[in-house]
Design an enzyme around this catalytic site. Structure first.
Site, mmCIF file in Angstrom:
data_model
loop_
_atom_site.group_PDB
_atom_site.id
_atom_site.type_symbol
_atom_site.label_atom_id
_atom_site.label_comp_id
_atom_site.label_asym_id
_atom_site.label_seq_id
_atom_site.Cartn_x
_atom_site.Cartn_y
_atom_site.Cartn_z
ATOM 1 N N ARG A 67 105.875 17.417 -17.331
ATOM 2 C CA ARG A 67 104.792 17.370 -18.171
ATOM 3 C C ARG A 67 103.613 19.103 -16.928
ATOM 4 O O ARG A 67 103.279 19.620 -17.782
ATOM 5 C CB ARG A 67 103.700 16.570 -18.716
ATOM 6 C CG ARG A 67 103.063 17.426 -19.459
ATOM 7 C CD ARG A 67 101.626 16.239 -20.348
ATOM 8 N NE ARG A 67 100.465 15.850 -19.288
ATOM 9 C CZ ARG A 67 99.776 15.553 -19.658
ATOM 10 N NH1 ARG A 67 99.699 15.215 -21.199
ATOM 11 N NH2 ARG A 67 98.532 14.932 -19.262
ATOM 12 N N ARG A 93 99.724 20.166 -27.694
ATOM 13 C CA ARG A 93 100.070 19.706 -26.810
ATOM 14 C C ARG A 93 98.487 19.472 -25.693
ATOM 15 O O ARG A 93 98.081 20.461 -25.630
ATOM 16 C CB ARG A 93 101.208 20.276 -25.963
ATOM 17 C CG ARG A 93 102.253 20.322 -26.390
ATOM 18 C CD ARG A 93 103.503 21.433 -24.954
ATOM 19 N NE ARG A 93 103.634 20.950 -24.274
ATOM 20 C CZ ARG A 93 104.157 19.854 -23.055
ATOM 21 N NH1 ARG A 93 105.253 18.831 -24.662
ATOM 22 N NH2 ARG A 93 103.729 19.716 -21.974
ATOM 23 N N LEU A 95 96.596 19.440 -22.823
ATOM 24 C CA LEU A 95 97.229 19.573 -21.382
ATOM 25 C C LEU A 95 96.896 18.628 -20.074
ATOM 26 O O LEU A 95 96.085 18.205 -20.668
ATOM 27 C CB LEU A 95 96.951 21.386 -20.919
ATOM 28 C CG LEU A 95 97.386 22.177 -22.308
ATOM 29 C CD1 LEU A 95 96.103 23.587 -22.017
ATOM 30 C CD2 LEU A 95 98.292 22.658 -21.632
ATOM 31 N N ASN A 109 88.636 24.777 -27.727
ATOM 32 C CA ASN A 109 89.247 24.692 -28.378
ATOM 33 C C ASN A 109 89.287 24.177 -29.703
ATOM 34 O O ASN A 109 87.822 23.819 -29.763
ATOM 35 C CB ASN A 109 90.512 22.811 -28.390
ATOM 36 C CG ASN A 109 91.294 22.440 -29.442
ATOM 37 O OD1 ASN A 109 92.111 23.207 -29.360
ATOM 38 N ND2 ASN A 109 91.091 21.175 -29.462
ATOM 39 N N HIS A 111 88.656 22.536 -33.250
ATOM 40 C CA HIS A 111 89.718 21.249 -34.008
ATOM 41 C C HIS A 111 88.997 20.832 -35.343
ATOM 42 O O HIS A 111 87.997 21.593 -35.559
ATOM 43 C CB HIS A 111 89.065 19.883 -32.575
ATOM 44 C CG HIS A 111 89.845 18.264 -33.941
ATOM 45 N ND1 HIS A 111 91.083 18.386 -33.535
ATOM 46 C CD2 HIS A 111 89.460 17.584 -33.904
ATOM 47 C CE1 HIS A 111 91.568 17.211 -33.871
ATOM 48 N NE2 HIS A 111 90.004 17.213 -34.720
ATOM 49 N N ASP A 143 88.360 19.260 -21.965
ATOM 50 C CA ASP A 143 88.371 18.236 -21.376
ATOM 51 C C ASP A 143 90.363 17.354 -20.692
ATOM 52 O O ASP A 143 91.043 17.906 -21.510
ATOM 53 C CB ASP A 143 87.465 17.389 -20.674
ATOM 54 C CG ASP A 143 87.632 16.873 -21.589
ATOM 55 O OD1 ASP A 143 88.053 16.270 -22.577
ATOM 56 O OD2 ASP A 143 86.280 15.192 -22.050
ATOM 57 N N GLY A 145 90.420 14.748 -22.344
ATOM 58 C CA GLY A 145 90.807 13.637 -22.837
ATOM 59 C C GLY A 145 91.560 14.748 -24.020
ATOM 60 O O GLY A 145 91.569 15.519 -24.145
ATOM 61 N N ASP A 147 90.832 15.809 -27.641
ATOM 62 C CA ASP A 147 89.492 16.410 -27.813
ATOM 63 C C ASP A 147 88.299 16.013 -27.903
ATOM 64 O O ASP A 147 87.395 15.141 -29.175
ATOM 65 C CB ASP A 147 90.501 16.397 -30.121
ATOM 66 C CG ASP A 147 91.525 16.927 -30.162
ATOM 67 O OD1 ASP A 147 91.140 18.038 -29.809
ATOM 68 O OD2 ASP A 147 92.097 15.754 -31.792
HETATM 69 C C1 GAR Z 1 93.700 24.639 -37.154
HETATM 70 O O1 GAR Z 1 93.013 24.276 -38.395
HETATM 71 C C2 GAR Z 1 93.056 23.759 -35.700
HETATM 72 O O2 GAR Z 1 92.056 23.006 -35.450
HETATM 73 C C3 GAR Z 1 94.166 22.359 -35.453
HETATM 74 O O3 GAR Z 1 95.705 23.352 -35.868
HETATM 75 C C4 GAR Z 1 95.092 24.756 -37.117
HETATM 76 C C5 GAR Z 1 96.168 25.585 -36.091
HETATM 77 O O4 GAR Z 1 96.105 26.691 -37.582
HETATM 78 N N1 GAR Z 1 93.991 22.199 -34.593
HETATM 79 C C6 GAR Z 1 94.332 20.678 -34.386
HETATM 80 O O5 GAR Z 1 94.492 20.602 -35.038
HETATM 81 C C7 GAR Z 1 94.478 21.091 -32.643
HETATM 82 N N2 GAR Z 1 93.220 19.094 -32.453
HETATM 83 P P1 GAR Z 1 96.057 27.977 -37.874
HETATM 84 O O6 GAR Z 1 97.634 28.204 -36.672
HETATM 85 O O7 GAR Z 1 96.600 28.749 -39.090
HETATM 86 O O8 GAR Z 1 95.102 28.688 -36.528
#
Ligand code: GAR
Length: 202
Positions: A67, A93, A95, A109, A111, A143, A145, A147
């Site tokens: 990684r 992924r 980081l 990020n 979420h 960070d 962790g 999320d």
């Molecule tokens: C989004 O809803 C984002 O919040 C989520 O992936 C989706 C990507 O959609 N991310 C996670 O779940 C990260 N833990 P997109 O490719 O259409 O932007």
């Protein structure tokens, strides 16, 4: 207001990437997407980037010894693109410390839940299974962790009685498309200050 170069990391369809591209092009965000990087060669996000004339880069995790090496390649690509902010827009992924040490305070990020509820994958399905009435989305600094970083913006999405995970996720994403560009705008304006767990918006 500073003009910021963005490296957007995405594994999926790239609808959040599209919202960021559109926000940059309309002038709503004083930024430019300088690079779109994916760990999945078939990610829709790469097609969206190409359609917009934005350079793309694929980092295939399997091709690296570990990684740390993979993270280093991602970090180098972001730096070579001149990124001032790394945006994780559906990048699936984690980081590691070397990457986050270099990009501390410059990596955000999005979420699809009201963190700290339902971190990790399938957050809308987690919310439905738990039976919450309200969920939503979060934009946060990254960070080490999963999320867990300091929260910049959140907004609420009600769960409907006959919801399924896909429909709920679609309504959450519609809110993400507003929140993520807004967080980038605040970052570019120098209005975000991290104080411990709290992010002050000046
Ligand atoms: C989004 O809803 C984002 O919040 C989520 O992936 C989706 C990507 O959609 N991310 C996670 O779940 C990260 N833990 P997109 O490719 O259409 O932007």
């Amino acid at each position: 207001m500073v003009f910021v170069k963005l490296a957007v990391l995405a594994s999926g369809a790239g609808t959040n990437l599209q919202a960021v591209i559109d926000g940059c092009r309309s002038g709503e965000i004083p930024a430019e997407v300088a690079l779109v990087l994916s760990d999945r060669p078939t990610a829709g996000a790469l097609q969206r980037a190409s359609a917009a004339g934005i350079p793309t880069h694929v980092v295939r995790p399997r091709e690296f010894d570990d990684r740390t090496a993979c993270d280093a390649a991602i970090s180098t690509a972001c730096a070579e693109a001149g990124a001032g902010l790394v945006v994780l827009a559906g990048f699936m992924r984690l980081l590691g410390p070397a990457f986050l040490g270099r990009w501390a305070g410059r990596c955000i990020n999005v979420h699809p839940s009201l963190l700290p509820a339902f971190p990790g994958i399938d957050a809308p399905a987690q919310a439905l299974a738990y039976g919450v009435r309200l969920t939503g989305c979060t934009v946060h600094f990254v960070d080490e962790g999963a999320d867990t970083g300091p929260i910049i913006l959140q907004d609420v999405v009600p769960v409907e009685p006959d919801d399924n995970a896909e429909a709920l996720h679609r309504r959450i994403q519609a809110v993400e498309w507003r929140l993520l560009p807004e967080a980038i705008r605040l970052f570019a304006a120098g209005r975000l200050r991290v104080r411990g767990r709290r992010v002050e918006i000046g």
